[in-house]
Write an enzyme that holds these catalytic residues in place. Structure first.
Site, PDB file in Angstrom:
ATOM      1  N   LYS A 189       0.943  -1.149  -0.058  1.00  0.00           N
ATOM      2  CA  LYS A 189      -0.116   0.003   0.019  1.00  0.00           C
ATOM      3  C   LYS A 189       0.906   1.346  -0.098  1.00  0.00           C
ATOM      4  CE  LYS A 189      -3.084   3.177   1.292  1.00  0.00           C
ATOM      5  NZ  LYS A 189      -2.626   4.646   1.698  1.00  0.00           N
ATOM      6  N   GLU A 237       7.307   0.596  12.348  1.00  0.00           N
ATOM      7  CA  GLU A 237       8.333   1.949  12.201  1.00  0.00           C
ATOM      8  C   GLU A 237       7.757   3.054  12.276  1.00  0.00           C
ATOM      9  OE1 GLU A 237      10.670   4.299  11.366  1.00  0.00           O
ATOM     10  OE2 GLU A 237      10.823   3.538   9.438  1.00  0.00           O
ATOM     11  N   CYS A 255      12.404  10.097   9.083  1.00  0.00           N
ATOM     12  CA  CYS A 255      11.976   9.603  10.403  1.00  0.00           C
ATOM     13  C   CYS A 255      13.098   9.729  11.368  1.00  0.00           C
ATOM     14  CB  CYS A 255      11.433   8.429  10.175  1.00  0.00           C
ATOM     15  SG  CYS A 255      12.284   6.944   9.441  1.00  0.00           S
ATOM     16  N   GLU A 272       7.745  16.518  16.171  1.00  0.00           N
ATOM     17  CA  GLU A 272       8.417  15.958  14.711  1.00  0.00           C
ATOM     18  C   GLU A 272       8.169  16.820  13.732  1.00  0.00           C
ATOM     19  OE1 GLU A 272       9.181  11.910  12.331  1.00  0.00           O
ATOM     20  OE2 GLU A 272       7.412  12.214  13.147  1.00  0.00           O
TER      21      GLU A 272
END
Length: 492
Positions: free
Chosen positions: A178, A253, A287, A384
């Site tokens: 996906k 993750e 990330c 973040e």
């Protein structure tokens, strides 16, 4: 481009538009203009993709293929990726705004991930057990876990796909991939390479689409055995809840707010470059971005000044140009989020030492920014950002630095800059993060496990152990005695 490309879904070896007829457009972040369209999956498309994966799992063409033969398919895929790296890199850059210098080189490098798992494909072994019953021969075998759903975000698509697809296919699983509904074009281009490599029909399907019509039906589907997800913690919570419907084995993750600790004995240029790599590499859209720079008080002013000098030479511009260092952000929403976060940080006493503004040009650009923070609760040290913003904070002692580094719900990456090897070992052991780079930053390899602690997720990708995560252990008991079974009412 005069004719805007249109991308279809790849389901069961065929290209098709979504059953619901939904089409989305993709915007070029460097210009702000629509450049392509793509079909979006409906729930019935999800059903077809999963059914194809289940059928292929049991089809002798894939089921009975030797592990060595599967490895050869992965080698072939790796070669095709390398040949097409520049083309896919340019498509990814146009779609996401990431630098062509990185997308093309990263695409070429992920070929090594598929080669790594191609080499491991015929080394998945069971064991003969030294059982305590002399009339029994007992052994284990590792079998494919089954149908895998692999969900990847837009920001490192080829890399994050390789860490899932490589071990899954080497183990004999089938996969429904996906892609993000943001900038999915490179994944749909990648599907052509899977087709060209010769994988049997249904072994890999590639979908994209929104949450309600694609992601939710996919992650809660009854025929899914494993989910490998990369994305944000909020979405991950939904994935975990959905997996309660099918009890799929799930690995996550997720994001991070990674600290980079710079001690007083660090090499100045090396530390400055490490902080720049950790914050402005991929325009901060990573990330593992090292967006919490923790610097010893005795060198803070000098190091901050060195970073400012280097930032003056950072070229912000067209991501397709070879001399560009920082390109646009993928979405306008990221730009707005950075602006809002910086405003809150200033209200909390932070000082913008460099940048901090929108750039006057078309597209989703934000100037590389350096923020000096007064305390660890500053917003830019907690959120973040997913953009080119570096935040610096001072510390006095090693213990304080470690405490500040660990004062976060995340735990993906971390960095340590010191010339004291004893300190490097000592500090890296105490940092609560899945990865620690010492005197470098943002390096990856198919050989090295990748993953985090806490809200950065669980499970590991890459490395030799990852392939085991795509298998189940079966224990086989064989009675070697000619004597009939003893009392059937007593467990042996």
């Amino acid at each position: 481009m005069d004719q805007k490309p249109h991308y279809q879904l790849f389901i069961d070896g065929a290209w098709t538009d979504g059953a619901g007829g939904q089409v989305m457009t993709s915007q070029n972040p460097a210009t702000g203009e629509d450049w392509a369209s793509f079909a979006c999956a409906a729930p019935s498309d999800v059903d077809r993709a999963v059914a194809a994966a289940r059928r292929a799992l049991d089809d002798p063409e894939w089921r009975d293929m030797t592990q060595t033969q599967r490895g050869k398919l992965l080698y072939r895929l790796a070669d095709l990726i390398e040949v097409n790296a520049a083309r896919i890199g340019e498509i990814e850059t146009t779609d996401s705004g990431k630098l062509l210098a990185e997308t093309a080189s990263q695409t070429a490098y992920v070929g090594d991930y598929y080669r790594y798992y191609a080499g491991l494909a015929d080394k998945i072994e069971g064991a003969v057990l030294p059982i305590d019953k002399p009339d029994m021969h007992v052994f284990t075998r590792r079998e494919p876990i089954g149908v895998v759903v692999a969900i990847v975000p837009w920001n490192a698509q080829m890399f994050l796909t390789a860490t899932k697809l490589g071990p899954a296919l080497a183990a004999g699983c089938t996969v429904v991939l996906k892609a993000s509904e943001i900038a999915p074009a490179p994944m749909l281009e990648f599907a052509r390479l899977i087709e060209a490599a010769g994988f049997p029909r249904g072994v890999v399907s590639v979908l994209t689409g929104d949450a309600d019509n694609c992601a939710i039906p996919l992650t809660r589907h009854a025929d899914v055995d494993r989910i490998a997800f990369t994305g944000g913690p909020d979405t991950a919570r939904h994935v975990v809840r959905n997996s309660a419907e099918n009890f799929a084995v799930t690995t996550l993750e997720l994001g991070g707010k990674s600290p980079i600790l710079v001690f007083e004995d660090a090499d100045f240029d090396g530390a400055a470059n490490g902080l720049i790599a950790g914050n402005f590499g991929a325009s901060g859209q990573s990330c593992v971005a090292g967006s919490r720079g923790l610097v010893h008080r005795s060198i803070f002013d000098a190091l901050a000044a060195r970073i400012e000098d280097k930032m003056k030479d950072v070229i912000v511009g067209d991501p397709l140009r070879a001399d560009t260092h920082v390109g646009p952000l993928c979405t306008q929403a990221q730009v707005a989020r950075i602006q809002e976060t910086l405003e809150r940080a200033k209200q909390q006493g932070a000082r913008i030492r460099f940048g901090g503004a929108l750039l006057a040009r078309a597209g989703h650009y934000f100037a590389p920014t350096l923020v000096e923070c007064a305390h660890n609760d500053t917003e830019t040290l907690k959120v973040e950002m997913f953009g080119p913003v570096m935040s610096l904070l001072q510390f006095d002692t090693e213990d304080e630095a470690i405490a500040l580094a660990n004062a976060t719900p995340f735990g993906l990456g971390s960095g340590v800059f010191t010339q004291n090897i004893a300190r490097a070992h000592r500090v890296s052991a105490r940092l609560r993060a899945g990865i620690c780079w010492v005197n470098t930053y943002r390096a990856v390899s198919p050989i090295a496990p990748f993953g985090g602690y806490n809200q950065s997720g669980y499970g590991r990708e890459a490395g030799i152990e990852a392939i085991r995560d795509y298998t189940r252990t079966k224990t086989v008991w064989i009675n070697t005695s000619d004597a009939p079974m003893a009392n059937p009412f007593v467990m042996r």
